[in-house]
Design an enzyme around this catalytic site. Structure first.
Site, PDB file in Angstrom:
ATOM      1  CE  LYS A   2     -28.672  13.091 -27.574  1.00 59.10           C
ATOM      2  NZ  LYS A   2     -28.333  12.013 -28.768  1.00 59.10           N
TER       3      LYS A   2
ATOM      4  CB  THR B 221      -5.661  20.949 -15.384  1.00 62.56           C
ATOM      5  OG1 THR B 221      -6.488  22.006 -16.040  1.00 62.56           O
ATOM      6  CG2 THR B 221      -4.086  22.708 -14.943  1.00 62.56           C
TER       7      THR B 221
ATOM      8  CD  GLU C  56     -17.970  11.986 -29.643  1.00 63.14           C
ATOM      9  OE1 GLU C  56     -18.069  11.801 -30.777  1.00 63.14           O
ATOM     10  OE2 GLU C  56     -18.457  11.269 -28.480  1.00 63.14           O
TER      11      GLU C  56
END
Length: 398
Positions: free
Chosen positions: A169, A199, A211
């Site tokens: 997507k 970083t 997630e």
């Protein structure tokens, strides 16, 4: 007469009178792309980035590097040096990318860079290096330019590694709606290197952990336990696979990425609207857009998951002990569980918008214990109001 090699055969000439004004076109286009987890891809001795080209294309094909400005500050020279060491002609387009600039303007900037570069849409890939926002912007532009230009994704944030960088997507925000315009455009290659996370600041690492927690709560109890045991340490160690959390970092990443791909692969174009990976993404799009730029994507997802956990508890799908464990882990991962904007009015509006985009049904994934989920279609306004109030109380009392 049999057609010769220079003659064309037109089957329409033999169609019956009744079928000459009706046609059915059926075609299938296979999608195949590789996702590789490796370390040190900017080391010139590492061939992973060199080989990240469409199948049949020489490794020294020209590249257009589209890179996030912050990533460019840390790694721009290393990308250029890598391409030069391997005699790869390249150009660079630097974008300022975050949720507030995830709009058509940045897509247009990429399209203009593609045009200036004169990219060969079949043989010269775009290399997109950045977080989820940049990957979405570049993927969308790649899908539009000459109706499809190859893209190699190099996610540089945790949310990019485990979520935004590995699906098909693309999308950008439009008219104050999250990801309202977009396409499906598979990358030709996805190269995942946790070294970039060195970083990334702590808050954005926590953002990506939301997630990962999503995948644990809907389908992987072992992953939840790993986060419970090692999550705070992984956050501190920035998921580097070279210290005391090496084995945990590797397993968490592999389970998260593999679990996500297992869910996405059978339903890449979302022909089925019942997607367990929509967990945490029912109320969060509206909340995230209303709270910009205060809330990051994963933070909004975390609040959504906390609310859904309370909805599940009220229905007897999650015990009080399980709910406490989930919320405690969210706090350990430095994720929010509530927000002042999370009112009953917003939640009702958010669920209405989600329902419209899920074929007129809620298709709301709720956890069943820890590690499973089910879909419901009958959450009412009173349930949302009670869950929202309970969540605010739990957040206030710690």
């Amino acid at each position: 007469m049999t057609p010769t090699a220079t003659e064309s055969f037109a089957p329409w000439r033999d169609r019956s009178e009744a079928s000459r004004n009706r046609w059915t076109v059926t075609a299938t286009r296979p999608v195949s792309y590789d996702v590789a987890l490796c370390d040190g891809i900017l080391d010139p001795a590492n061939p992973a980035l060199l080989r990240a080209v469409p199948r049949g294309v020489p490794p020294t094909a020209r590249r257009l590097l589209v890179i996030d400005s912050e990533v460019h500050r840390h790694y721009g020279r290393s990308f250029t040096d890598y391409f030069e060491r391997h005699s790869i002609p390249s150009a660079t387009c630097v974008l300022d990318c975050d949720e507030t600039t995830k709009h058509w303007g940045n897509v247009r900037t990429v399209l203009q860079a593609l045009d200036r570069f004169g990219i060969d849409r079949r043989n010269e890939p775009i290399v997109a290096a950045g977080g989820g926002v940049l990957l979405d912007v570049v993927g969308f532009a790649g899908s539009l330019y000459r109706r499809g230009t190859p893209v190699v994704r190099v996610p540089t944030t945790l949310i990019g590694l485990v979520d935004a960088g590995i699906g098909v997507k693309t999308g950008v925000n439009f008219d104050e709606h999250k990801n309202r315009i977009g396409t499906y455009h598979a990358a030709d290659r996805v190269v995942l290197d946790p070294a970039f996370l060195r970083t990334v600041d702590r808050r954005h690492l926590s953002n990506g952990l939301a997630e990962i927690l999503k995948m644990a709560l809907i389908g992987d109890r072992r992953l939840f336990d790993l986060l419970d045991w090692h999550g705070a340490g992984l956050l501190a160690a920035k998921f580097q696979r070279d210290g005391r959390h090496r084995e945990a970092a590797t397993e968490v990443l592999e389970r998260s990425i593999g679990g996500m791909l297992d869910e996405l692969q059978p339903n890449l174009w979302e022909s089925s609207l019942e997607r367990v990976v929509d967990y945490g993404h029912s109320f969060s799009p509206t909340l995230e857009m209303r709270a910009l730029p205060e809330l990051l994507h994963g933070e909004a997802v975390s609040i959504d998951m906390a609310l859904s956990t309370l909805l599940a508890e009220a229905r007897g799908l999650v015990t009080a002990t399980e709910r406490s464990r989930v919320l405690r882990l969210m706090r350990a991962l430095e994720l929010p569980i509530s927000h002042p904007l999370c009112t009953s009015e917003l939640l009702i509006s958010a669920l209405g918008d989600t329902t419209r985009h899920r074929g007129g049904r809620q298709r709301l994934p709720l956890p069943v214990g820890i590690g499973a989920a089910r879909f419901v279609d009958d959450v009412d306004e009173r349930e949302l109001e009670v869950a929202g109030e309970s969540l605010a109380e739990l957040a206030k009392n710690g």
